[in-house]
Motif scaffolding. Sequence first.
Motif, PDB file in Angstrom:
ATOM      1  N   CYS A  30      45.372  41.986  33.693  1.00  0.00           N
ATOM      2  CA  CYS A  30      45.966  42.557  34.898  1.00  0.00           C
ATOM      3  C   CYS A  30      47.249  41.820  35.278  1.00  0.00           C
ATOM      4  O   CYS A  30      47.313  40.589  35.179  1.00  0.00           O
ATOM      5  CB  CYS A  30      44.960  42.491  36.051  1.00  0.00           C
ATOM      6  N   HIS A  31      48.223  42.561  35.740  1.00  0.00           N
ATOM      7  CA  HIS A  31      49.479  41.941  36.160  1.00  0.00           C
ATOM      8  C   HIS A  31      49.302  41.024  37.365  1.00  0.00           C
ATOM      9  O   HIS A  31      50.181  40.232  37.670  1.00  0.00           O
ATOM     10  CB  HIS A  31      50.543  43.016  36.451  1.00  0.00           C
ATOM     11  N   THR A  32      48.133  41.094  38.050  1.00  0.00           N
ATOM     12  CA  THR A  32      47.865  40.203  39.181  1.00  0.00           C
ATOM     13  C   THR A  32      47.368  38.840  38.728  1.00  0.00           C
ATOM     14  O   THR A  32      47.130  37.960  39.551  1.00  0.00           O
ATOM     15  CB  THR A  32      46.799  40.804  40.123  1.00  0.00           C
TER      16      THR A  32
ATOM     17  N   CYS B  73      41.741  44.647  35.529  1.00  0.00           N
ATOM     18  CA  CYS B  73      42.392  45.357  36.627  1.00  0.00           C
ATOM     19  C   CYS B  73      41.354  45.853  37.633  1.00  0.00           C
ATOM     20  O   CYS B  73      41.709  46.228  38.747  1.00  0.00           O
ATOM     21  CB  CYS B  73      43.191  46.541  36.082  1.00  0.00           C
TER      22      CYS B  73
END
Length: 134
Positions: A109-111, A116
């Motif tokens: 996930c980009h977080t 995600c």
Amino acid sequence: MSLFPAPADKHALEESTVLSPRFDANGLVTCVTTDATTGELLMVAHMNAEALKRSIETGEAWYWSRSRKELWHKGATSGQIQTILEMRVDCDQDAIWLKVHVAGDGGCCHTGRRSCFYRVQPLRSEADGPLVLA
């Protein structure tokens, strides 16, 4: 010229061994990606014909970024390369399922999270009354 052949008919689409993905109006097919060892759902993304072709040819996950409007080799900048161990196509060939091993820190996930899908939405019971949408 299309990268993938169109199916001859519904029977061929569902029963043949020929990959004939059914891309949507935007030229995309949904791709669900899970961890090949644990089965954990990691992410859902989209592929266009080129991303699907590159994924098959390289054995690594490629997607189409709808926000950036460009091909995206997962992990090219983060080190979270997704090596495909298995690729499946659903019955009507409009969804792809990748089973992958993730390199680097194992995140997807980009977080910065592994998956995600990190939020859990509690379900309501009938005792809670009717669902009210805000």
